[in-house]
Enzyme design. Structure first.
Site, PDB file in Angstrom:
ATOM      1  CE  LYS A 164      32.600  44.580  40.029  1.00 11.19           C
ATOM      2  NZ  LYS A 164      31.204  44.459  40.478  1.00 11.19           N
ATOM      3  CG  HIS A 295      23.421  46.629  39.740  1.00 12.47           C
ATOM      4  ND1 HIS A 295      23.161  45.821  38.656  1.00 12.47           N
ATOM      5  CD2 HIS A 295      24.717  46.415  40.064  1.00 12.47           C
ATOM      6  CE1 HIS A 295      24.255  45.132  38.346  1.00 12.47           C
ATOM      7  NE2 HIS A 295      25.204  45.468  39.177  1.00 12.47           N
TER       8      HIS A 295
END
Length: 378
Positions: A164, A295
């Site tokens: 991230k 995902h």
């Protein structure tokens, strides 16, 4: 005569994450579904949400979906199309499609069970295994913790990893990306995910700084609704653009593809409404030469990945699979070894969800009680 649906049961399980995804997402929610038919068949599915709306999803299933699907033919494609039209007043995607996944998955599980095979076998398995990339919800990690995670990914044999980004200062993101690249070396793939934290101007600045680290893709830097911004971004980005976890319908995926605003689409099988729409979206991408990277939910997306015409990689967030979270009472439907995922060959979808009193289930004492709604055809 084709079997028809007679009932739907739901049960909400809330599970604390072994590795917190941050203050806003300390747990995941699974709404387990059980669908019955008039020939004695049973199908098991689920809906899922990490943060928002588990009670709302359950309410949609119990009060709007269950009474509507009773007496419909137990055919996943037919039920999905009718149900989507029925629920569209409440929204074409989002909570509606998340709830729909609970029915769609149960119908595919039912069909596979009736044929005595796995869903992978039912759909036609094309390959023995698929690549798995290491992933983590780690923006709140210190650099030291992030580096330790990167070392674990390398030790596990991953050839690709994702971290991230989206710190308040771009220099912080640069420090973290550089630290991970140093650990994984120059040959492993490195992806970054900004989770909609940037605007277009900041995204261009970030690419100027972070692009030098050899990125495989930049994921969802801008609000997923902003097609105009993504179209501009992809025209100028030196890094492939990935998005799709917050895109819920084939029409919206079509919009991004036709606008030439995306390089890799990332549909979440539950968020788009199940296996039925997922397969349609994948075919849309294939027809337009767009890459697909499902995902999350490796135990589900991995099974589907084995059936796709084009090879895809599957995302595995560290310590966040259903098996690792203790949601399953039995074995996982997939096997992960040396960064490869293969089918365990379990019948149906292969999910046996733990009950309230199972020693495997790490849930609060306030687990929602099961709810079965049966309807008469008369």
């Amino acid at each position: 005569m084709a079997a028809r649906i007679t009932g739907l049961a739901t049960r909400l399980i809330t599970v604390p994450l072994l590795r917190s995804w941050g203050a806003e997402a300390p747990e995941n929610h699974v709404i387990v579904t059980e669908l019955t038919t008039d020939d004695g068949g049973t199908g098991h599915g689920f809906s899922w949400t990490p943060t928002i709306g588990p009670q709302a999803v359950k309410a949609l299933l119990d009060h709007d979906i269950a009474p509507f699907i009773v007496a419909l033919e137990a055919n996943a494609d037919m039920v999905w199309d009718q149900l989507w039209k029925r629920l569209h007043e409440a929204g074409g995607g989002g909570l509606t499609t998340i709830a729909m996944a609970g029915v769609d998955l149960a119908l595919w599980d039912l069909k596979a069970r009736q044929t005595g095979t796995s869903v992978t076998g039912l759909l036609g398995q094309r390959r023995e295994s698929v690549e798995v990339y290491g992933s983590g919800v780690n923006l709140h990690y210190t650099v030291e913790q992030l580096v330790e995670q990167a070392h674990r990914w390398v030790a596990a044999g991953h050839n690709a990893v994702k971290i991230k980004v989206g710190k308040p200062e771009l220099r912080e993101d640069a420090e973290r990306v550089a630290a991970v690249r140093k650990v994984i070396g120059p040959d492993r793939l490195l992806m970054i995910d900004a989770n909609q934290r940037w605007d277009l101007a900041h995204t261009f600045r970030a690419l100027d700084v972070l692009g030098e680290y050899g990125l495989e893709w930049l994921e969802e830097p801008i609000r997923a609704d902003d097609l105009w911004a993504y179209r501009r971004l992809r025209k100028q980005s030196p890094v492939p653009i990935a998005l799709g976890e917050n895109v819920h319908t084939i029409y919206r995926f079509r919009d991004f593809i036709e606008a030439e605003a995306v390089d890799i689409i990332q549909p979440n099988i539950v968020r788009v409404g199940g296996i039925t729409p997922f397969r349609r979206i994948v075919e849309l991408a294939r027809a337009n030469s767009i890459r697909v990277a499902p995902h999350l939910l490796p135990e589900l997306s991995g099974q589907l990945a084995l059936t796709l015409a084009e090879a895809v990689s599957v995302e595995d967030v560290e310590d966040a699979s259903f098996g690792q979270l203790g949601i399953l009472a039995g074995p996982s439907p997939v096997r992960l070894h040396n960064s490869r995922l293969s089918s365990a060959g379990r019948i149906g979808l292969g999910f046996d969800f733990a009950g309230q009193h199972s020693q495997h289930l790490k849930v609060p004492a306030t687990e929602s009680k099961g709810n079965r709604i049966e309807y008469s055809n008369s």
